[in-house]
Design a protein around this motif. Structure first.
Motif, PDB file in Angstrom:
ATOM      1  N   MET A 127     -12.314  20.384   2.718  1.00  0.00           N
ATOM      2  CA  MET A 127     -13.150  20.695   3.869  1.00  0.00           C
ATOM      3  C   MET A 127     -14.596  20.416   3.502  1.00  0.00           C
ATOM      4  O   MET A 127     -14.960  20.387   2.357  1.00  0.00           O
ATOM      5  CB  MET A 127     -12.970  22.160   4.234  1.00  0.00           C
ATOM      6  N   ARG A 128     -15.404  20.192   4.498  1.00  0.00           N
ATOM      7  CA  ARG A 128     -16.814  19.931   4.242  1.00  0.00           C
ATOM      8  C   ARG A 128     -17.612  20.721   5.258  1.00  0.00           C
ATOM      9  O   ARG A 128     -17.384  20.614   6.449  1.00  0.00           O
ATOM     10  CB  ARG A 128     -17.068  18.429   4.434  1.00  0.00           C
TER      11      ARG A 128
ATOM     12  N   HIS B 290     -15.095  12.054   1.171  1.00  0.00           N
ATOM     13  CA  HIS B 290     -15.006  13.419   0.647  1.00  0.00           C
ATOM     14  C   HIS B 290     -13.566  13.938   0.772  1.00  0.00           C
ATOM     15  O   HIS B 290     -12.963  14.376  -0.206  1.00  0.00           O
ATOM     16  CB  HIS B 290     -15.975  14.320   1.419  1.00  0.00           C
ATOM     17  N   GLU B 291     -13.050  13.878   1.986  1.00  0.00           N
ATOM     18  CA  GLU B 291     -11.730  14.467   2.225  1.00  0.00           C
ATOM     19  C   GLU B 291     -10.645  13.720   1.457  1.00  0.00           C
ATOM     20  O   GLU B 291      -9.734  14.331   0.911  1.00  0.00           O
ATOM     21  CB  GLU B 291     -11.401  14.492   3.732  1.00  0.00           C
TER      22      GLU B 291
ATOM     23  N   HIS C 236     -10.220  14.542  -2.164  1.00  0.00           N
ATOM     24  CA  HIS C 236      -9.488  15.790  -2.425  1.00  0.00           C
ATOM     25  C   HIS C 236      -8.026  15.517  -2.789  1.00  0.00           C
ATOM     26  O   HIS C 236      -7.358  16.390  -3.341  1.00  0.00           O
ATOM     27  CB  HIS C 236      -9.512  16.698  -1.196  1.00  0.00           C
TER      28      HIS C 236
ATOM     29  N   ALA D 130     -15.219  16.446  -4.895  1.00  0.00           N
ATOM     30  CA  ALA D 130     -15.139  15.747  -3.600  1.00  0.00           C
ATOM     31  C   ALA D 130     -16.541  15.371  -3.139  1.00  0.00           C
ATOM     32  O   ALA D 130     -16.770  14.286  -2.602  1.00  0.00           O
ATOM     33  CB  ALA D 130     -14.445  16.631  -2.569  1.00  0.00           C
TER      34      ALA D 130
ATOM     35  N   TYR E  49     -20.454  22.978  -3.009  1.00  0.00           N
ATOM     36  CA  TYR E  49     -20.525  21.540  -2.725  1.00  0.00           C
ATOM     37  C   TYR E  49     -21.771  20.949  -3.393  1.00  0.00           C
ATOM     38  O   TYR E  49     -21.684  20.191  -4.339  1.00  0.00           O
ATOM     39  CB  TYR E  49     -20.590  21.301  -1.216  1.00  0.00           C
TER      40      TYR E  49
END
Ligand SMILES: [Zn+2]
Length: 974
Positions: free
Chosen positions: A1-2, A748-749, A752, A774, A825
């Protein structure tokens, strides 16, 4: 998640023109005062930014560029007096009754400037002393409790001399204590209106817009940042300036300090004047302009966005001037923010659009019109204090022109400013709304948290090997029903075990060996009793039947997941579940602890036949059922952590291709209307996978294939990664910023799949391992767009996202979710970058990253495991390094003393840290503009650098996330 904050801090925001429609509006309950403030001895020249207040009340405004003001005063205060004041003039008081005259003109006389500094010198104070004393007096002079302010914001943009857009808004401000720079001010729109002028007249490209200028105005409150340990108002900061002191003999005597770049002008980013009240030492007004060094720094700070602009949109933007005026006013024994005026110019070049050296000019004015009440709670809803969107898009385009006459709007825009939005949030309605209680370091933890987060024997005595989850989704009723068959191995003899399912979900039956079992529930835990003790080593199976209405996410609470029930653009249902943090037990019964992943899993989802379900792994079959239902059976052939299990239901379009020598299947899902517009996102998948594989090793789940989809919310669901949906829902009109954000998010995702899915943390306390790497991987994307520079620009953008309020590592055994998850993050990825740069061996670093993926493949790990592995691979004990960065909020501070001796610079340095024995190499300039390593420890070391001045000395604060503290004043080499 971001989380939603991404690195692209959108461009600065903007200034003041002023169209002043005069006129006294008689409103019941209010007297509307209008007038003009002029200079008595300068031929009645209008005075702008004069403050007009009701004496002893919080109400006030400032005059505009024509010296005009308009102020609404409650009729109950009709017998009060009005004070008109402006720095450089003697104040004037007059009865409000005298001010109801339409043609009121207030004449101010100039205050005398004393240049001989007699009074100052008698006390032997330098200008720097006075500024530092004023900084020290901030907690005494400004409010150190929260206070609500009401403000009027006005913003105008012009391009090439023609109007582009005007916006104005009445806002509520949650002003946080002046001595707490780390607590962000809140902002709520009460009402606003905005007018956009015809683009064919001004030709400003539509992708150019401002960020939330009201927010930017507030962040300019220098008093609030005066107490910060870095910046202008420190000994080090002031040493870059030549300061000239004089005094002003007005009714409130003031120190006037002229600020000009000194010898070390490369570091002096501004110039201007500071006015300090002699009696209280309060900052009254600060006028600043950016110097060339400041403009260069600002242009550099935004360079990655600008570089994108030049590459993608063939357009260059350069900041060429920036002016800021801040003023404060006294009220009830304290001083408060009064006004923030900002004006800036960009030069825009885009030969392909035939735009050469066009001036884009922005002006904005943020005026406090009322002070109070005090001690209010933070805005929990409707807070646009962190919303980066342009104020015009926050206001939106609705029309309603009621109500403005009773607000103190400083100046009103001409009547052709048509678009107006009605008040959106009642000011005080949210203050006491019942909020979900969130367990965290601040609020403490409960027994429910322990039941959820602790690995007690009732959970550790069995190991889940397989889940067979089947749910039917009732979209109209936002409900689900189904069953989960759980297969497990008994590790130690047990006759009772714990499962988890949120208390709001009903359990109909738990069956074992064909018979129902008895069970009890406490909070979200379910305790299942067996008729006899289960033998260690045996394989067993339970089946749980359940149903309910799963919770929906509350986006104001960190990681509070649930079911999203939405509709696509064409009105078809669109459903997704996200549960990272909250846990899978919010929608299906399981052993909800990160330490236990099943070896494989089946997910069966029954939905209306006209929709499509996308879950994890491979689609085994699609079965048509009576009454227009269809069941989708998905199979995951690898371990999967519970929060990754998902369903995505919608009218999806599907496309497949293959990748690599092993023909990995790539499945793409999106809304049919976005198939073409999103093609470039899917077209980027192969390059992305190749890049990630180069750094982290082969894609971990080849049997299950790789799926990427548009969804309601971005999430790294294993082998079924989703990237969310666009704010506008329209993929065919992506702006430059949206393009960047979307692709960063996708990288990013997808990363993961390695960090979070292949290797997963064993306790929520170590969730940073997923998010740090990530976030780190987003840098690869930027480097792929802007080779060799993108990653560095990305690193430079991260520190401003760090809040530093709690350690990165959470509390164990309670499923701890940080109250501000962002540091997992931004800060944690900075730790990774810093480590890489301190290691200074990219070959070893690459091998360590792949090695972690190999060593912990399909397993769970802790921070301790990770650090032990790094220590083993490097042959060095990095425990103090990770301990400092992960377990403390303060980051390592490099203390330096600089002394110029002849042609050389003598530099003493050491680390200041919480952890003893902290050591870390870092790069500094040993020769002008050339970085080399030094290895500071917590003890002082000294080096002599020939042909260097103090101004040449730099610490690489980009590659290394550290603080630098120059702890003694410079010894000038005269
Ligand atoms: Zn993430």
């Amino acid at each position: 998640m971001r989380p939603t904050t991404l690195f692209v801090s959108t461009l600065l925001a903007g200034i003041l023109s002023s169209v002043f429609a005069a006129g006294t509006l008689a409103q019941s309950g209010y007297l509307t005062l209008t007038g003009k403030v002029v200079s008595q001895d300068k031929g009645n020249h209008p005075i702008s930014l004069a403050t007009v207040t009701v004496v002893g009340r919080g109400i006030g405004t400032v005059t505009d560029a024509q010296g005009d003001f308009r102020l609404n005063v409650p009729t109950a205060q009709a017998t009060d007096s009005l004070q008109v004041s402006c720095v450089g003039y003697q104040s004037v008081k007059l009865a409000i009754s005298a001010a109801t005259n339409r043609a009121l003109v207030v004449r101010l006389t100039t205050a005398a400037v004393t240049l001989n500094e007699v009074q100052v010198q008698a006390r032997r104070k330098t200008a720097a002393d006075i500024i530092l004393e004023a900084v020290a007096a901030i907690p005494r002079n400004y409010d150190t409790t929260s206070v609500q302010l009401t403000a009027f914001y006005h913003e105008d943009q012009q391009f090439d001399g023609k109007p582009v857009r005007s916006s104005e808004a009445v806002m509520a401000v949650y002003k946080t204590p002046a001595n707490q720079p780390e607590v962000k001010d809140g902002l709520k729109l009460i009402k606003g209106r905005t007018k956009a002028y015809d683009q064919s007249q001004h030709h400003l490209p539509s992708i150019v817009n401002l960020s939330n200028g009201a927010r930017s105005s507030l962040t300019n409150d220098l008093v609030k940042h005066g107490t910060a340990k870095v910046g202008l108002f420190t000994k080090r900061g002031l040493s870059y300036f030549d300061l000239k002191l004089s005094t002003l003999a007005s009714d409130r005597p003031m120190y006037v300090i002229d600020l000009k770049p000194g010898k070390r002008k490369r570091k002096a980013q501004g110039q201007g004047k500071i006015f300090i009240d002699m009696e209280t030492l309060a900052f009254v007004r600060i006028d600043l302009q950016l110097t060339q060094a400041g403009l260069d720094a600002e242009n550099n700070r935004q360079w990655i966005l600008k570089k994108m602009a030049s590459i993608v949109h063939k357009m260059n933007l350069k900041l060429t001037s920036y002016n800021l005026v801040l003023s404060y006013r006294p009220y009830n024994g304290k001083w408060y923010l009064n006004n923030v005026e900002r004006q800036f110019d960009f030069w825009l070049n885009s030969p392909s659009r035939k735009l050469i050296d066009k001036r884009w000019n922005v002006s904005s004015s943020f005026t406090v019109t009322a002070i109070g009440p005090k001690g209010i709670p933070p805005f929990t809803e409707g807070n646009i204090g962190e919303d980066g969107n342009a104020i015009s898009s926050i206001i939106k385009n609705q029309t309603d022109s009621t109500g403005w006459a009773t607000d103190n709007t400083q100046r009103t825009t001409s009547t052709d400013t048509a678009s107006v939005e009605q008040s959106t949030w009642p000011l005080s309605a949210r203050a006491d709304s019942p909020k979900v209680r969130v367990s965290n370091r601040q609020n403490g933890f409960t027994r429910a948290d322990t039941l959820r987060g602790k690995l007690t024997p009732l959970r550790s005595q069995y190991d889940v090997t397989f889940y067979d989850l089947a749910v039917k989704v009732d979209i109209p009723n936002k409900a689900i029903s189904g069953s989960n068959r759980m297969r497990f191995r008994v590790l130690a003899p047990l006759d009772k075990l714990q499962l988890d399912l949120y208390a709001n979900m009903q359990i109909h039956q738990i069956r074992y060996a064909g018979k129902p079992l008895s069970f009890t529930r406490e909070f979200n835990a379910v305790f299942v009793q067996f008729p006899e003790s289960l033998r260690a080593g045996s394989e067993q199976e339970l089946a749980i039947e359940y149903s309910g209405t799963p919770q929906v996410p509350d986006r104001s609470v960190p990681m509070m997941g649930g079911f999203l029930w939405d509709k696509d653009r064409d009105g078809h249902p669109w459903v997704q579940v996200v549960c990272q943090g909250s846990g899978a037990s919010l929608w299906w019964p399981n052993k909800d602890h990160l330490s236990d992943e099943p070896d494989s899993m089946r997910i069966s989802v029954t939905i209306p036949s006209d929709l499509v379900d996308v879950s994890n792994g491979r689609l085994l079959r699609k079965t048509a059922l009576p009454d227009n239902w269809t069941r989708y059976d998905w199979y995951v052939s690898y371990p999967i952590n519970n929060y990754n299990v998902t369903l995505n239901i919608g009218k999806y379009a599907h496309r497949r291709e293959t990748y690599g020598p092993d023909s990995l299947t790539l499945d793409y899902y999106c809304m049919p209307y976005n198939s073409e517009p999103f093609r470039w996102v899917f077209d980027g998948v192969k390059l992305m996978l190749a890049t990630l594989e180069k750094h982290y090793g082969k894609y971990p789940f080849p049997r299950d294939g790789f799926t990427l989809m548009e969804s309601l919310h971005p999430m790294e669901h294993q082998s079924a990664v989703s990237f969310g949906k666009l704010p506008t829902g329209r993929a065919d009109s992506l702006s430059m910023v949206d393009t960047l954000r979307l692709m960063q998010l996708v990288w990013h995702e997808v990363s993961h799949e390695w960090w979070g899915n292949n290797i997963s943390c064993r306790d929520m306390a170590d969730l940073w391992i997923h998010e740090a790497f990530a976030t780190y991987s987003e840098g690869f994307y930027l480097d792929s767009v802007i080779p060799e520079e993108g990653e560095l620009g990305y690193i430079a953008s991260l520190p401003e996202q760090v809040s530093g309020k709690e350690p990165i590592i959470g509390v164990r055994d309670v499923n701890h979710i940080h109250y501000n998850i962002g540091d997992m993050y931004a800060k944690a990825s900075l730790v990774v970058y810093t480590f890489r740069h301190a290691l200074n061996n990219d070959t070893l670093w690459a091998s360590i990253l792949k090695g972690i993926q190999q060593r912990f493949r399909y397993q769970t790990l802790s921070t301790k495991d990770l650090v032990a592995y790094i220590n083993e691979r490097t042959g060095t004990d990095y425990t103090p390094f990770f301990d400092q960065y992960l377990n403390y909020t303060s980051i390592p501070t490099l203390q330096v003393k600089l002394a110029e001796k002849g042609q050389s610079l003598v530099v003493s340095y050491r680390w200041k840290t919480d952890v003893p024995n902290f050591r870390m190499p870092i790069q500094v300039t040993k020769a002008p503009d050339r970085y080399e390593f030094i290895t500071p420890s917590t003890d002082w070391q000294t080096m002599t650098l020939p042909r260097m001045t103090a101004d040449d000395f730099e610490v690489d604060e980009t590659r290394f996330y550290v603080k630098v503290e120059e702890i003694e004043p410079l010894a000038d080499a005269k």
